[in-house]
Design a protein around this motif. Structure first.
Motif, mmCIF file in Angstrom:
data_model
loop_
_atom_site.group_PDB
_atom_site.id
_atom_site.type_symbol
_atom_site.label_atom_id
_atom_site.label_comp_id
_atom_site.label_asym_id
_atom_site.label_seq_id
_atom_site.Cartn_x
_atom_site.Cartn_y
_atom_site.Cartn_z
ATOM 1 N N ALA A 113 0.848 -1.179 0.000
ATOM 2 C CA ALA A 113 0.000 0.000 0.000
ATOM 3 C C ALA A 113 0.888 1.234 0.000
ATOM 4 C CB ALA A 113 -0.907 0.015 1.232
ATOM 5 N N ALA A 114 0.533 2.237 -0.789
ATOM 6 C CA ALA A 114 1.324 3.470 -0.857
ATOM 7 C C ALA A 114 0.374 4.651 -1.069
ATOM 8 C CB ALA A 114 2.344 3.379 -1.994
ATOM 9 N N PRO A 115 0.754 5.817 -0.567
ATOM 10 C CA PRO A 115 1.931 6.085 0.272
ATOM 11 C C PRO A 115 1.700 5.661 1.716
ATOM 12 C CG PRO A 115 0.672 8.091 0.027
ATOM 13 C CD PRO A 115 -0.011 7.055 -0.830
ATOM 14 N N THR A 116 2.739 5.709 2.531
ATOM 15 C CA THR A 116 2.595 5.425 3.958
ATOM 16 C C THR A 116 1.675 6.472 4.572
ATOM 17 O OG1 THR A 116 4.827 4.513 4.059
ATOM 18 C CG2 THR A 116 3.823 5.173 6.144
ATOM 19 N N PRO A 117 0.614 6.057 5.274
ATOM 20 C CA PRO A 117 -0.307 7.034 5.882
ATOM 21 C C PRO A 117 0.403 7.965 6.852
ATOM 22 C CG PRO A 117 -1.272 4.838 5.900
ATOM 23 C CD PRO A 117 0.159 4.669 5.492
ATOM 24 N N ASP A 118 -0.104 9.192 6.938
ATOM 25 C CA ASP A 118 0.501 10.174 7.829
ATOM 26 C C ASP A 118 -0.275 10.355 9.128
ATOM 27 O OD1 ASP A 118 -1.719 11.516 6.906
ATOM 28 O OD2 ASP A 118 -0.602 13.136 5.918
ATOM 29 N N ARG A 119 -1.262 9.489 9.350
ATOM 30 C CA ARG A 119 -1.999 9.492 10.625
ATOM 31 C C ARG A 119 -1.942 8.104 11.228
ATOM 32 N NH1 ARG A 119 -7.537 10.656 10.418
ATOM 33 N NH2 ARG A 119 -7.623 10.167 8.186
ATOM 34 N N ALA A 120 -1.772 8.045 12.554
ATOM 35 C CA ALA A 120 -1.570 6.769 13.232
ATOM 36 C C ALA A 120 -2.740 5.815 13.015
ATOM 37 C CB ALA A 120 -1.326 7.003 14.719
ATOM 38 N N ALA A 121 -3.958 6.311 13.154
ATOM 39 C CA ALA A 121 -5.123 5.438 13.019
ATOM 40 C C ALA A 121 -5.220 4.854 11.611
ATOM 41 C CB ALA A 121 -6.395 6.207 13.364
ATOM 42 N N VAL A 122 -4.871 5.667 10.613
ATOM 43 C CA VAL A 122 -4.929 5.180 9.233
ATOM 44 C C VAL A 122 -3.824 4.157 8.979
ATOM 45 C CG1 VAL A 122 -4.916 5.860 6.805
ATOM 46 C CG2 VAL A 122 -5.938 7.367 8.507
ATOM 47 N N LEU A 123 -2.669 4.356 9.591
ATOM 48 C CA LEU A 123 -1.603 3.364 9.457
ATOM 49 C C LEU A 123 -2.026 2.047 10.101
ATOM 50 C CD1 LEU A 123 1.191 2.505 8.582
ATOM 51 C CD2 LEU A 123 2.135 3.613 10.616
ATOM 52 N N ASP A 124 -2.664 2.104 11.261
ATOM 53 C CA ASP A 124 -3.208 0.890 11.879
ATOM 54 C C ASP A 124 -4.146 0.178 10.905
ATOM 55 O OD1 ASP A 124 -1.877 1.638 14.168
ATOM 56 O OD2 ASP A 124 -3.659 1.768 15.431
ATOM 57 N N ASP A 125 -5.048 0.954 10.288
ATOM 58 C CA ASP A 125 -6.013 0.372 9.352
ATOM 59 C C ASP A 125 -5.301 -0.280 8.168
ATOM 60 O OD1 ASP A 125 -8.066 1.340 10.939
ATOM 61 O OD2 ASP A 125 -8.460 3.097 9.671
ATOM 62 N N THR A 126 -4.270 0.363 7.668
ATOM 63 C CA THR A 126 -3.543 -0.159 6.509
ATOM 64 C C THR A 126 -2.862 -1.479 6.842
ATOM 65 O OG1 THR A 126 -3.165 2.066 5.639
ATOM 66 C CG2 THR A 126 -1.704 0.323 4.857
ATOM 67 N N VAL A 127 -2.185 -1.524 8.001
ATOM 68 C CA VAL A 127 -1.533 -2.770 8.418
ATOM 69 C C VAL A 127 -2.570 -3.873 8.593
ATOM 70 C CG1 VAL A 127 -0.217 -3.881 10.265
ATOM 71 C CG2 VAL A 127 0.423 -1.591 9.484
ATOM 72 N N ALA A 128 -3.691 -3.536 9.237
ATOM 73 C CA ALA A 128 -4.730 -4.540 9.475
ATOM 74 C C ALA A 128 -5.309 -5.057 8.159
ATOM 75 C CB ALA A 128 -5.839 -3.941 10.339
ATOM 76 N N GLU A 129 -5.487 -4.170 7.191
ATOM 77 C CA GLU A 129 -6.036 -4.582 5.905
ATOM 78 C C GLU A 129 -5.074 -5.494 5.155
ATOM 79 O OE1 GLU A 129 -7.531 -2.546 1.686
ATOM 80 O OE2 GLU A 129 -7.326 -1.321 3.500
ATOM 81 N N LEU A 130 -3.790 -5.123 5.116
ATOM 82 C CA LEU A 130 -2.812 -5.944 4.405
ATOM 83 C C LEU A 130 -2.660 -7.315 5.064
ATOM 84 C CD1 LEU A 130 0.004 -3.332 3.645
ATOM 85 C CD2 LEU A 130 -1.763 -4.160 2.093
ATOM 86 N N VAL A 131 -2.495 -7.312 6.375
ATOM 87 C CA VAL A 131 -2.308 -8.580 7.088
ATOM 88 C C VAL A 131 -3.568 -9.425 7.015
ATOM 89 C CG1 VAL A 131 -1.869 -9.634 9.334
ATOM 90 C CG2 VAL A 131 -0.541 -7.639 8.605
ATOM 91 N N GLY A 132 -4.728 -8.772 7.174
ATOM 92 C CA GLY A 132 -5.980 -9.517 7.120
ATOM 93 C C GLY A 132 -6.179 -10.221 5.798
ATOM 94 N N GLY A 133 -5.844 -9.538 4.699
ATOM 95 C CA GLY A 133 -5.979 -10.160 3.394
ATOM 96 C C GLY A 133 -5.060 -11.361 3.230
ATOM 97 N N LEU A 134 -3.832 -11.235 3.704
ATOM 98 C CA LEU A 134 -2.893 -12.354 3.613
ATOM 99 C C LEU A 134 -3.313 -13.512 4.515
ATOM 100 C CD1 LEU A 134 0.467 -10.355 3.599
ATOM 101 C CD2 LEU A 134 -0.547 -11.578 1.663
ATOM 102 N N ALA A 135 -3.766 -13.178 5.724
ATOM 103 C CA ALA A 135 -4.168 -14.219 6.673
ATOM 104 C C ALA A 135 -5.412 -14.972 6.213
ATOM 105 C CB ALA A 135 -4.411 -13.596 8.047
ATOM 106 N N ALA A 136 -6.249 -14.303 5.431
ATOM 107 C CA ALA A 136 -7.440 -14.973 4.915
ATOM 108 C C ALA A 136 -7.089 -16.024 3.867
ATOM 109 C CB ALA A 136 -8.394 -13.935 4.311
#
Length: 316
Positions: free
Chosen positions: A30-53
């Motif tokens: 995912a790009a660019p790296t989010p500039d807000r902490a909550a959005v970065l959390d969401d991005t990590v969760a989305e990427l990991v969640g997709g892989l874990a599924a």
């Protein structure tokens, strides 16, 4: 036992499912790296969640371009990462439902090269990652040395030119201002300004376009004399820096990683010669083997995933 490695850098967030042998099973970005902490959390969760599924993963490792506290549960600060004194391990472990471990990105890359890459089997290994700046990792008997407060070793900010080029860290004359991808471009611009020699790089400079390290490497590969001089100077600085590293740490292996390592054939032999000339007691001691990295841009993700596999039993 598959694990996920997430590399959170200044420009993008990348995640990969990694086999215990270090091979990558699947990768997303995912790009660019989010500039807000909550959005970065969401991005990590989305990427990991997709892989874990799609894959039976058991743990997640984060490689972060920032200061990681010694407890390795908190990101204190990162110039290009929005987390500030954030307890990201606890928060993301709860959110993902998987054990999460945390590491500095250079340390993660060093772990990867030691476990499955160019530093395999080394007793004292140093990774020098040459990119926008210089990242570094020190491993002793396979364990990361991180200092009392979790920030060692900051090799890129050793002062090598008193009063030299300004550095974003606030000092002047840091090694990374002379020996990094950014430094290649800066040195080329200075040489073009001071010379009337022909160069493939001159047209871009005359249009006031920034000259990048990649531009310099391509020109040097094409036989451009000015670019070749810049690369030779870069090799001298790298060799001098590695001599300082050897004087302090006495490693048996030094791995050169980061994006500039893709052009290692242009400068590594010159750096080895300068290192041998500069190191204390040269000619009367065993010298470190200086090797290019083998994992390239995947090292952070691979190291974070392997770290998660090794440490997952004490997480959660």
């Amino acid at each position: 036992m598959l694990t996920v490695g997430v590399d959170i850098g200044g420009t993008s967030v990348r995640a990969a499912v990694v086999h215990p042998d270090g091979s990558i099973v699947a990768e997303v970005r995912a790009a660019p790296t989010p500039d807000r902490a909550a959005v970065l959390d969401d991005t990590v969760a989305e990427l990991v969640g997709g892989l874990a599924a799609a894959h039976p993963v058991t743990a997640v490792g984060l490689a972060v371009a920032g200061f990681v506290d010694p407890d390795r549960r908190t990101v204190a600060f990162g110039a290009h990462v929005p987390w500030r004194d954030d307890h990201v391990v606890d928060r993301l472990t709860e959110r993902l439902g998987l054990p999460v471990v945390l590491e500095h990105d250079a340390n993660a890359a060093g772990l990867a090269e030691h476990r499955v890459g160019a530093a395999a089997g080394a007793s004292v290994a140093v990774l020098v990652a040459l990119g926008t700046g210089i990242g570094a990792a020190l491993l002793v008997d396979g364990a990361v040395f991180r200092g009392a407060y979790g920030v060692a070793p900051e090799l890129g900010h050793l002062t090598v030119v008193r009063g030299g080029r300004p550095c974003p860290c606030g000092k002047r004359g840091c090694l990374e201002r002379y020996c990094s991808g950014t430094a290649l471009g800066r040195s080329a611009e200075e040489l073009i300004a001071a010379s009337e020699d022909f160069s493939l790089l001159r047209a871009a400079w005359e249009r006031a376009e920034p000259v990048t390290g990649r531009d310099v490497a391509r020109a040097a590969e094409a036989g451009d004399g000015l670019a070749r001089r810049v690369v030779d100077e870069f090799a001298e600085w790298l060799g001098q820096g590695l001599a300082l590293v050897a004087d302090v740490f006495d490693p048996d292996v030094v791995v050169i990683g980061g994006e500039v390592s893709a052009s290692a054939s242009l400068y590594l032999d010159g750096a080895r010669r300068r290192y041998a000339d500069e190191v204390t007691g040269g000619g009367h001691r065993r010298l470190a083997e200086i090797r290019p990295a083998v994992l390239g841009g995947h090292a952070g993700m691979v190291g974070a995933a392997l770290d998660a596999r090794e440490r997952a039993g004490v997480q959660g």
